[in-house]
Structures are given as structure tokens and as C-alpha cells.
Design an enzyme around this catalytic site. Sequence first.
Site, PDB file in Angstrom:
ATOM      1  N   SER A 155     -84.512 -25.128 -41.889  1.00  0.00           N
ATOM      2  CA  SER A 155     -84.416 -23.733 -41.546  1.00  0.00           C
ATOM      3  C   SER A 155     -83.274 -22.964 -42.597  1.00  0.00           C
ATOM      4  O   SER A 155     -82.107 -23.772 -42.994  1.00  0.00           O
ATOM      5  CB  SER A 155     -83.430 -23.704 -40.327  1.00  0.00           C
ATOM      6  OG  SER A 155     -82.909 -22.444 -39.896  1.00  0.00           O
ATOM      7  N   LYS A 181     -88.535 -22.587 -42.331  1.00  0.00           N
ATOM      8  CA  LYS A 181     -88.239 -21.497 -41.171  1.00  0.00           C
ATOM      9  C   LYS A 181     -87.196 -20.690 -41.968  1.00  0.00           C
ATOM     10  O   LYS A 181     -86.182 -20.936 -42.483  1.00  0.00           O
ATOM     11  CB  LYS A 181     -87.574 -22.167 -40.073  1.00  0.00           C
ATOM     12  CG  LYS A 181     -86.840 -21.077 -39.105  1.00  0.00           C
ATOM     13  CD  LYS A 181     -86.481 -22.002 -37.868  1.00  0.00           C
ATOM     14  CE  LYS A 181     -85.018 -21.717 -37.283  1.00  0.00           C
ATOM     15  NZ  LYS A 181     -84.777 -22.469 -36.117  1.00  0.00           N
ATOM     16  N   LEU A 182     -87.366 -19.206 -41.942  1.00  0.00           N
ATOM     17  CA  LEU A 182     -86.561 -18.183 -42.633  1.00  0.00           C
ATOM     18  C   LEU A 182     -85.813 -17.504 -41.607  1.00  0.00           C
ATOM     19  O   LEU A 182     -86.249 -16.745 -40.533  1.00  0.00           O
ATOM     20  CB  LEU A 182     -87.556 -17.218 -43.507  1.00  0.00           C
ATOM     21  CG  LEU A 182     -88.464 -17.803 -44.374  1.00  0.00           C
ATOM     22  CD1 LEU A 182     -89.139 -16.606 -45.116  1.00  0.00           C
ATOM     23  CD2 LEU A 182     -87.757 -18.795 -45.608  1.00  0.00           C
ATOM     24  N   LYS A 183     -84.416 -17.385 -41.864  1.00  0.00           N
ATOM     25  CA  LYS A 183     -83.678 -16.642 -40.776  1.00  0.00           C
ATOM     26  C   LYS A 183     -83.932 -15.187 -41.178  1.00  0.00           C
ATOM     27  O   LYS A 183     -84.224 -14.942 -42.613  1.00  0.00           O
ATOM     28  CB  LYS A 183     -82.290 -16.887 -41.086  1.00  0.00           C
ATOM     29  CG  LYS A 183     -82.040 -18.340 -40.616  1.00  0.00           C
ATOM     30  CD  LYS A 183     -82.089 -18.301 -38.945  1.00  0.00           C
ATOM     31  CE  LYS A 183     -81.505 -19.611 -38.396  1.00  0.00           C
ATOM     32  NZ  LYS A 183     -81.520 -19.522 -36.964  1.00  0.00           N
ATOM     33  N   ASP A 208     -86.915 -16.689 -37.710  1.00  0.00           N
ATOM     34  CA  ASP A 208     -85.985 -16.926 -36.526  1.00  0.00           C
ATOM     35  C   ASP A 208     -85.137 -15.907 -36.555  1.00  0.00           C
ATOM     36  O   ASP A 208     -84.304 -15.549 -37.382  1.00  0.00           O
ATOM     37  CB  ASP A 208     -85.273 -18.215 -36.842  1.00  0.00           C
ATOM     38  CG  ASP A 208     -84.417 -18.419 -35.513  1.00  0.00           C
ATOM     39  OD1 ASP A 208     -84.128 -17.475 -34.547  1.00  0.00           O
ATOM     40  OD2 ASP A 208     -83.884 -19.421 -35.258  1.00  0.00           O
ATOM     41  N   ASN A 210     -83.084 -15.055 -33.950  1.00  0.00           N
ATOM     42  CA  ASN A 210     -81.635 -14.940 -33.381  1.00  0.00           C
ATOM     43  C   ASN A 210     -81.365 -13.716 -32.649  1.00  0.00           C
ATOM     44  O   ASN A 210     -80.193 -13.375 -32.546  1.00  0.00           O
ATOM     45  CB  ASN A 210     -80.624 -15.552 -34.094  1.00  0.00           C
ATOM     46  CG  ASN A 210     -80.675 -17.020 -34.607  1.00  0.00           C
ATOM     47  OD1 ASN A 210     -80.711 -17.294 -35.854  1.00  0.00           O
ATOM     48  ND2 ASN A 210     -80.665 -18.046 -33.616  1.00  0.00           N
ATOM     49  N   GLU A 233     -89.430 -16.753 -34.060  1.00  0.00           N
ATOM     50  CA  GLU A 233     -88.453 -17.396 -32.945  1.00  0.00           C
ATOM     51  C   GLU A 233     -87.477 -16.413 -32.437  1.00  0.00           C
ATOM     52  O   GLU A 233     -86.822 -15.834 -33.311  1.00  0.00           O
ATOM     53  CB  GLU A 233     -87.612 -18.492 -33.702  1.00  0.00           C
ATOM     54  CG  GLU A 233     -86.750 -19.457 -32.729  1.00  0.00           C
ATOM     55  CD  GLU A 233     -86.225 -20.836 -33.795  1.00  0.00           C
ATOM     56  OE1 GLU A 233     -86.740 -21.137 -34.553  1.00  0.00           O
ATOM     57  OE2 GLU A 233     -85.191 -21.228 -33.219  1.00  0.00           O
ATOM     58  N   ASP A 258     -85.940 -19.804 -28.078  1.00  0.00           N
ATOM     59  CA  ASP A 258     -84.906 -20.807 -28.364  1.00  0.00           C
ATOM     60  C   ASP A 258     -83.502 -20.389 -27.281  1.00  0.00           C
ATOM     61  O   ASP A 258     -83.564 -20.999 -26.342  1.00  0.00           O
ATOM     62  CB  ASP A 258     -84.535 -20.550 -29.919  1.00  0.00           C
ATOM     63  CG  ASP A 258     -83.158 -21.579 -30.255  1.00  0.00           C
ATOM     64  OD1 ASP A 258     -82.558 -21.857 -29.175  1.00  0.00           O
ATOM     65  OD2 ASP A 258     -82.615 -21.332 -31.446  1.00  0.00           O
ATOM     66  N   LYS A 282     -83.555 -27.769 -28.046  1.00  0.00           N
ATOM     67  CA  LYS A 282     -82.497 -28.190 -28.046  1.00  0.00           C
ATOM     68  C   LYS A 282     -81.793 -28.767 -27.125  1.00  0.00           C
ATOM     69  O   LYS A 282     -81.343 -28.198 -25.993  1.00  0.00           O
ATOM     70  CB  LYS A 282     -81.650 -27.029 -29.083  1.00  0.00           C
ATOM     71  CG  LYS A 282     -82.014 -26.669 -30.004  1.00  0.00           C
ATOM     72  CD  LYS A 282     -81.011 -25.251 -30.643  1.00  0.00           C
ATOM     73  CE  LYS A 282     -81.574 -24.624 -31.748  1.00  0.00           C
ATOM     74  NZ  LYS A 282     -81.024 -23.382 -32.101  1.00  0.00           N
ATOM     75  N   GLY A 310     -82.304 -27.435 -33.934  1.00  0.00           N
ATOM     76  CA  GLY A 310     -80.982 -27.987 -34.522  1.00  0.00           C
ATOM     77  C   GLY A 310     -79.932 -27.163 -34.513  1.00  0.00           C
ATOM     78  O   GLY A 310     -80.421 -25.726 -34.329  1.00  0.00           O
TER      79      GLY A 310
HETATM   80  O1  OSB Z   1     -81.209 -20.448 -34.208  1.00  0.00           O
HETATM   81  O2  OSB Z   1     -82.231 -22.387 -34.762  1.00  0.00           O
HETATM   82  C1  OSB Z   1     -81.062 -21.672 -34.436  1.00  0.00           C
HETATM   83  C2  OSB Z   1     -78.192 -23.236 -36.423  1.00  0.00           C
HETATM   84  C3  OSB Z   1     -77.345 -22.943 -35.641  1.00  0.00           C
HETATM   85  C4  OSB Z   1     -77.645 -21.903 -34.552  1.00  0.00           C
HETATM   86  C5  OSB Z   1     -78.682 -21.536 -34.372  1.00  0.00           C
HETATM   87  C6  OSB Z   1     -79.910 -22.169 -35.098  1.00  0.00           C
HETATM   88  C7  OSB Z   1     -79.616 -22.776 -36.116  1.00  0.00           C
HETATM   89  C8  OSB Z   1     -80.601 -23.169 -37.144  1.00  0.00           C
HETATM   90  C9  OSB Z   1     -80.419 -24.311 -37.993  1.00  0.00           C
HETATM   91  O3  OSB Z   1     -81.793 -22.505 -37.350  1.00  0.00           O
HETATM   92  C10 OSB Z   1     -81.165 -25.608 -37.481  1.00  0.00           C
HETATM   93  C11 OSB Z   1     -80.663 -26.845 -37.919  1.00  0.00           C
HETATM   94  O4  OSB Z   1     -81.092 -27.374 -39.288  1.00  0.00           O
HETATM   95  O5  OSB Z   1     -79.966 -27.709 -37.751  1.00  0.00           O
HETATM   96 MG    MG Z   2     -83.264 -20.649 -33.385  1.00  0.00          MG
END
Ligand code: OSB
Ligand code: MG
Length: 387
Positions: A155, A181-183, A208, A210, A233, A258, A282, A310
Site C-alpha cells: 500500500s 495499491k495507491l492511496k 484506496d 479511505n 477500496e 474496508d 482486517k 493491514g
Molecule cells: O485503509 O487499508 C487501509 C494503513 C492504516 C490504516 C488504513 C489502511 C492502511 C493501509 C496500509 O493501507 C496497509 C498495510 O500495509 O499495513
Molecule cells: Mg483501506
Amino acid sequence: ARTLNECLLLQLEAMPETTPYRAHAIDIRVVRIPLVRPFRTSFGVESEKECILAAVDTGDAIGWGECVASPVPGYSSEFNAGVLELLRTFLGPALIAAGDITSGDLDRVFSSVRGNPMAKATLVNAFLDAELRAAGTSLAAHVGAERERVACGVSVGITATTDALLEQVHGYLAEGYRRIKLKIEPGLDVERVAAVRAAHPDILLSVDANAAYTLDDVDVFRELDRSRLLMVEQPLHHEDIVQHATLQARIASDICLDESIRSAADARAAIGLGSCRIVNIKQGRVGGVPEAVRVHDAARAAGIPVWCGGMLETGVGRATNLALAAMPGFTLPGDTSASHRYFMEDITEPFVLAPDGTMGVPDGPGIGVDPIPERLLETTVHAEHVS
Ligand code: OSB
Ligand code: MG
């Protein structure tokens, strides 16, 4: 008539899967570890990992659990200071007072506390780990893992520039990661993603958000469709499943939920509504390993692929995640990256990515790893005890 051997085998099968144990004492600590690089998402930046670890002592074994909450309630409503208070005041004392129990009793033991799945997962996983260590069973075997190695993705946080993003992606691909995976966040989405796709036409690529968008942004997701994404995501509100169903019907890419999936009941509801076609599991977000197994089973029964998310876990949480990621329904690479993608030094022996982009699943009793005592001492910023 049965032979003596047949009788003994039948008796063995009728025995409860696990012997009851009593949690005598619980150690709760807060650890802090610098991240190798700040991790920026649509909800904030983290430059340090701070999390709560619990060690549950049953007399026969000590089991470990890592909480996936962070200092700030930015991902969900839970956060470290709140988790600590719950562990100290409600959940820890409830576990001690429960007496002889098995991990199957924990839902009931913690039923007087509503919600707070991350806090509960800490003790659920620690107790389960102690139980499995005493039985000499690995967590992977316990959950029905079918693989010894799992495919890993990575990520990538939001970067200052597109060039910095391309450079990071290039580095991770060179290490062997099998999915990027790109935020994303509003304004740092379509062009950035297109640039990565142009540089790497054939990789598994996902985004992702969020929860940073609304249904008014449907055109952004239609543009993103052109980048041939494996999934989008959590595009919308962190607890929504209704509007996600509307969005899913209007875009080509598969939506993966998620944040919105906090239980197996949530997963069934989201799948039933058509809110997603993929689920990120998760274990810490859904209350621990047993509920994560139930999310897996619900998704699998509906033909929905799952993968292991994660939360920048230390080696304790990583070991837990890897066992789950080896279950049969986990058919997409997880956010189960190597220790050094997060930390210079983990608190366990480091988890390493093989050049083929896979990681070994621990096979020792319980989660199969132990925190290194000196590393615990170096990283602990607060410790307390419930007994
Ligand atoms: O949305 O998946 C998520 C990390 C912290 C909080 C939310 C997320 C994440 C990640 C990192 O995307 C995933 C990892 O490498 O642990
Ligand atoms: Mg996520």
C-alpha cells in the site's frame, strides 16, 4: 462391535476442541516505533507507529495480541487512549473474572461492551494465541490455512509529487510485490493513477480512498475505470453500505469495502445489497481472528473474493494476518508487506519478502513468533497490568 481403537478415536473426536484456561494476568503496553517513511492517507499522516500490545498469561502459555487502533480516531472511531481505558476498566477485568473459558466463550465474556471491535480483538487474539500455544497448534492450522506462503501486495501512501510516487512504485515492484495499491484523495487521484498505469500497463493496480468521496464524485470513479483497476477500496463514508451499492451499479471497477465491514453481519449485508464485489478482511477491525474467519466464510459462500488488509502492524499483528491470508478464500494479494517496508527494526524477527513476492506463513504454535524482549523494552512507552 467396535474395536478398542475405534472407541478411543470416537472419544477423541467428541472431546472439546480446546481445554479451558483461565487468564491470570494481562500485560498491556503501548509501543512506539518510527516508520521508515511517513504514511499519508486521505485521513491523515502517520510518521510513527504507536499501538497497544496485550500479553495474556494463562499459566500454561503467554499469548500476544496487537491492537490495530492508532493514536487518532481517523480511520474509525477507535483510538489508542480509548482502547487503553477499555482494556483497563472493562475488557481486561471481564476476561480475568470469566474464570475457566475457551476462546469460543469470548464473545459472551465481552458482550457487556458494545462495539469497539479493535479493543476486543486485542484480547480475543491474545487469549486464542495462548490457547493454541498450550495445545501446540499453529494459528494457521487452526483457521484452516491451505498455503505455506502467501502473495503480497503493498500500500503506497499519498506522495508530494507524481515523480515520487512513480519512484516508490518502481522500487516496490523491483522488490517483487505482486499488487500495488495507491492511496487517493480528491484532487490526487485520476492523473496520478493514470501515470502509474501508463508506466506499468500489466500490474495488478488498485486504489484506496479511505472514505474521502461522496456520490457526487461518480465521474471521478468513471475516469478511474479507464486505469483498469483491480478494485476501488472504500470510496464513500466509513460506515456506509447503501450508497456504495448505488456507486457500484454506476462504475465498472469492483468496489472493495474496508472500513464499512466491522463484522460478518456487515459483510453479509454489504454483499446482499451489492455494495461491493470484494472484501478487505482486517481481523483487528472486525473484533479478532474468530470473526475474521466468519467474514471469510460468509464471503466465500457468496463467491466474493477476500484479501488480507493491514494496519501497519508490527510482527505480532503481521504473524496473525499471515495465518488468515493463507485461508482458501484469500485469493488476492494482501497488504502483508515485509517488516522493512514499515520499520527499520520490527519488534519480532523481521518478516521478509521473497523475490517472487511471497511471504512464509509462520507454522510454530499460536501466531508462531515472539516479541524480542530487548525490542519490547526499547519501544515501550507505557505499561500496565490487569490481574
Ligand atoms: O485503509 O487499508 C487501509 C494503513 C492504516 C490504516 C488504513 C489502511 C492502511 C493501509 C496500509 O493501507 C496497509 C498495510 O500495509 O499495513
Ligand atoms: Mg483501506
